[in-house]
Design a protein around this motif. Structure first.
Motif, PDB file in Angstrom:
ATOM      1  N   CYS A 253       0.765  -1.537   0.313  1.00 24.44           N
ATOM      2  CA  CYS A 253       0.023   0.049   0.249  1.00 24.44           C
ATOM      3  C   CYS A 253       1.089   1.386   0.067  1.00 24.44           C
ATOM      4  CB  CYS A 253      -0.858   0.562   1.220  1.00 24.44           C
ATOM      5  SG  CYS A 253      -0.593   0.458   2.991  1.00 24.44           S
TER       6      CYS A 253
ATOM      7  N   GLN B 143       1.144   3.804   1.618  1.00 25.55           N
ATOM      8  CA  GLN B 143       1.467   4.238   3.483  1.00 25.55           C
ATOM      9  C   GLN B 143       2.389   3.087   3.483  1.00 25.55           C
ATOM     10  OE1 GLN B 143      -1.742   4.071   6.060  1.00 25.55           O
ATOM     11  NE2 GLN B 143      -0.491   4.870   7.959  1.00 25.55           N
ATOM     12  N   CYS B 144       2.943   2.156   3.517  1.00 25.86           N
ATOM     13  CA  CYS B 144       3.516   1.253   3.559  1.00 25.86           C
ATOM     14  C   CYS B 144       4.875   1.572   2.820  1.00 25.86           C
ATOM     15  CB  CYS B 144       3.620  -0.620   3.066  1.00 25.86           C
ATOM     16  SG  CYS B 144       2.183  -1.074   4.331  1.00 25.86           S
TER      17      CYS B 144
ATOM     18  N   ALA C 156       6.037   4.173   1.434  1.00 26.83           N
ATOM     19  CA  ALA C 156       6.386   5.220   1.982  1.00 26.83           C
ATOM     20  C   ALA C 156       6.868   5.355   3.660  1.00 26.83           C
ATOM     21  CB  ALA C 156       5.242   7.165   1.782  1.00 26.83           C
ATOM     22  N   GLN C 157       6.806   4.607   4.759  1.00 26.06           N
ATOM     23  CA  GLN C 157       6.966   4.456   5.162  1.00 26.06           C
ATOM     24  C   GLN C 157       8.447   3.915   5.656  1.00 26.06           C
ATOM     25  OE1 GLN C 157       6.225   5.988   8.189  1.00 26.06           O
ATOM     26  NE2 GLN C 157       7.872   5.373   9.570  1.00 26.06           N
TER      27      GLN C 157
END
Length: 92
Positions: A28, A30-31, A33-34
């Motif tokens: 995803c 968000q994952c 980017a983190q």
């Protein structure tokens, strides 16, 4: 159908499946980017994520291997009498 026609059909279908693949991002947003931010700052989150993926990939193979070993040891034949005649065969 002849064997050569079946083989040709299989190769054509397999070739179309290989050509038709599209690379995708499996994480995803968000994952991804983190992990990207963490790896730029010198963190080890990307390595941990890769190790987790390898663990999840290896687990089914290990489970099937263990089941196969148990099945082999449980169902193999032991001390089977072949009942072969001791007299010579005449093949004429």
């Amino acid at each position: 159908m002849k064997t050569s026609l079946k083989t040709a059909f299989f190769l054509i279908v397999f070739g179309l499946m290989v050509i038709g693949t599209v690379p995708v991002k499996a994480q995803c947003a968000q994952c991804a980017a983190q992990v990207e931010t963490n790896s730029k700052n010198g963190g080890m989150a990307a390595k941990g994520l890769n190790n987790g993926i390898m663990f999840l990939l290896a687990a089914p193979y290990l489970a099937v291997g263990v089941i196969g070993i148990i099945w082999y040891k449980k169902y193999r034949r032991k001390n089977v009498d072949m009942n072969i005649r001791s007299e010579k065969l005449n093949l004429n």
